[in-house]
Design a protein around this motif. Structure first.
Motif, mmCIF file in Angstrom:
data_model
loop_
_atom_site.group_PDB
_atom_site.id
_atom_site.type_symbol
_atom_site.label_atom_id
_atom_site.label_comp_id
_atom_site.label_asym_id
_atom_site.label_seq_id
_atom_site.Cartn_x
_atom_site.Cartn_y
_atom_site.Cartn_z
ATOM 1 N N TYR A 4 0.854 -1.191 0.000
ATOM 2 C CA TYR A 4 0.000 0.000 0.000
ATOM 3 C C TYR A 4 0.889 1.240 0.000
ATOM 4 C CZ TYR A 4 0.936 -0.415 5.064
ATOM 5 O OH TYR A 4 1.545 -0.559 6.283
ATOM 6 N N TRP A 5 0.348 2.320 -0.586
ATOM 7 C CA TRP A 5 1.041 3.601 -0.606
ATOM 8 C C TRP A 5 0.746 4.323 0.701
ATOM 9 C CZ3 TRP A 5 4.164 4.415 -4.686
ATOM 10 C CH2 TRP A 5 3.857 3.825 -5.912
ATOM 11 N N LYS A 7 1.884 7.697 0.902
ATOM 12 C CA LYS A 7 1.536 8.911 0.167
ATOM 13 C C LYS A 7 1.106 8.465 -1.223
ATOM 14 C CE LYS A 7 1.726 13.523 -0.554
ATOM 15 N NZ LYS A 7 0.963 14.498 0.228
ATOM 16 N N THR A 8 -0.134 8.717 -1.572
ATOM 17 C CA THR A 8 -0.656 8.214 -2.842
ATOM 18 C C THR A 8 0.136 8.791 -4.010
ATOM 19 O OG1 THR A 8 -2.852 8.003 -1.893
ATOM 20 C CG2 THR A 8 -2.697 7.970 -4.288
ATOM 21 N N ASN A 9 0.571 7.912 -4.886
ATOM 22 C CA ASN A 9 1.378 8.291 -6.038
ATOM 23 C C ASN A 9 0.608 9.232 -6.967
ATOM 24 O OD1 ASN A 9 2.340 7.664 -8.996
ATOM 25 N ND2 ASN A 9 4.033 7.087 -7.660
ATOM 26 N N ILE A 12 -1.225 7.611 -9.898
ATOM 27 C CA ILE A 12 -2.502 6.991 -9.527
ATOM 28 C C ILE A 12 -3.599 8.039 -9.501
ATOM 29 C CG2 ILE A 12 -3.734 5.795 -7.680
ATOM 30 C CD1 ILE A 12 -1.724 4.036 -9.101
ATOM 31 N N LYS A 13 -3.291 9.198 -8.949
ATOM 32 C CA LYS A 13 -4.284 10.274 -8.882
ATOM 33 C C LYS A 13 -4.704 10.732 -10.277
ATOM 34 C CE LYS A 13 -2.749 12.208 -4.452
ATOM 35 N NZ LYS A 13 -2.260 13.422 -3.769
ATOM 36 N N TRP A 21 -8.861 12.469 -4.280
ATOM 37 C CA TRP A 21 -7.668 12.045 -3.539
ATOM 38 C C TRP A 21 -7.194 13.102 -2.556
ATOM 39 C CZ3 TRP A 21 -6.218 7.069 -4.260
ATOM 40 C CH2 TRP A 21 -6.708 6.420 -5.418
ATOM 41 N N GLY A 134 -9.702 0.561 -0.473
ATOM 42 C CA GLY A 134 -9.407 1.419 -1.611
ATOM 43 C C GLY A 134 -9.552 0.715 -2.946
ATOM 44 N N MET A 153 -11.152 8.961 -1.843
ATOM 45 C CA MET A 153 -9.988 8.126 -1.573
ATOM 46 C C MET A 153 -9.120 8.848 -0.535
ATOM 47 S SD MET A 153 -10.897 5.633 -3.471
ATOM 48 C CE MET A 153 -9.591 4.510 -3.929
ATOM 49 N N ASP A 155 -5.004 10.937 0.294
ATOM 50 C CA ASP A 155 -3.657 11.384 -0.049
ATOM 51 C C ASP A 155 -2.633 10.754 0.886
ATOM 52 O OD1 ASP A 155 -1.654 13.075 -1.285
ATOM 53 O OD2 ASP A 155 -1.720 14.311 0.511
#
Length: 218
Positions: A4-5, A7-9, A12-13, A21, A134, A153, A155
């Motif tokens: 899992y991330w 910090k969302t990449n 992906i956003k 996000w 998610g 979702m 961040d």
């Protein structure tokens, strides 16, 4: 455990830009969210911490937990927090047919609405949905958005649910990755409580010192 991330990449956003996000703003606002409740004792503790700091948050609730603990759900609402749908049984979208997934979300929506009978509670928001884990198929996302849901979702993932990490690591996950507009995920669940109990008060104190403002998702 799956990767899992924290910090969302950014890629992906961009790929899934029809899902929310983060929430850009000019006021240094950030957004605390809590998944999987309401849970006796844990959710009550979260509410007490938020009340102490005069912070409102957004709670993504499991329908069956609302059914089991209606008074606690009402307390979340009465204290001014916002509500989101997290399915009735915490279903994983990738492993569930679209029909079964949407029916489960509808069941959660029904129990939320049944508990929101007082006009004073109409500020609670039923138009928000967060997929458990998610994980949601594009076809499921499209149908929900067509119905008027916002797919929320995140961040920053605290990873409080991960029993392999220390509370100190959980805190670091949040503090090092939060930026203006971040949607941050915690869990008001018994599993996460060891990490949450340490991390949440310290997160709030440190981020306040950094000048961040806390808001709900509308």
């Amino acid at each position: 455990m799956d990767f899992y991330w924290i910090k969302t990449n950014k890629l992906i956003k961009r790929l899934f830009s029809n899902q929310v996000w983060d929430i850009p703003n000019a006021e240094k606002k950030i957004y605390l969210t809590f998944d999987d409740g309401p849970t006796p004792e844990v959710t009550e503790w979260v509410l007490s911490v938020l009340k102490q700091h005069d912070i409102k948050a957004t709670f993504f609730c499991i329908g069956d937990n609302i059914r089991k603990h209606p008074e606690l759900f009402q307390k979340v609402i009465s204290e001014g927090h916002h509500i989101g749908n997290h399915t009735y049984n915490h279903l994983q979208g990738w492993k569930t047919s679209d029909k079964a997934y949407l029916e489960n979300i509808n069941s959660c929506e029904d129990v939320i609405r049944k508990k929101m009978t007082d006009d004073r509670h109409q500020s609670a928001n039923c138009g928000l949905f967060r997929p458990p884990y998610g994980k949601i198929r594009p076809s499921q996302s499209a149908r929900l958005r067509k119905k008027g849901y916002k797919i929320i979702m995140w961040d920053v993932l605290s990873a409080d649910f991960d029993l392999r990490i220390t509370p100190e690591k959980c805190l670091s996950n949040v503090i090092k990755n939060t930026t203006q507009g971040s949607i941050i995920v915690f869990h008001d669940s018994r599993k996460a409580f060891k990490n949450l109990e340490y991390t949440l008060p310290r997160t709030i104190e440190i981020l306040k010192e950094k000048g961040f403002l806390f808001d709900t998702i509308d």
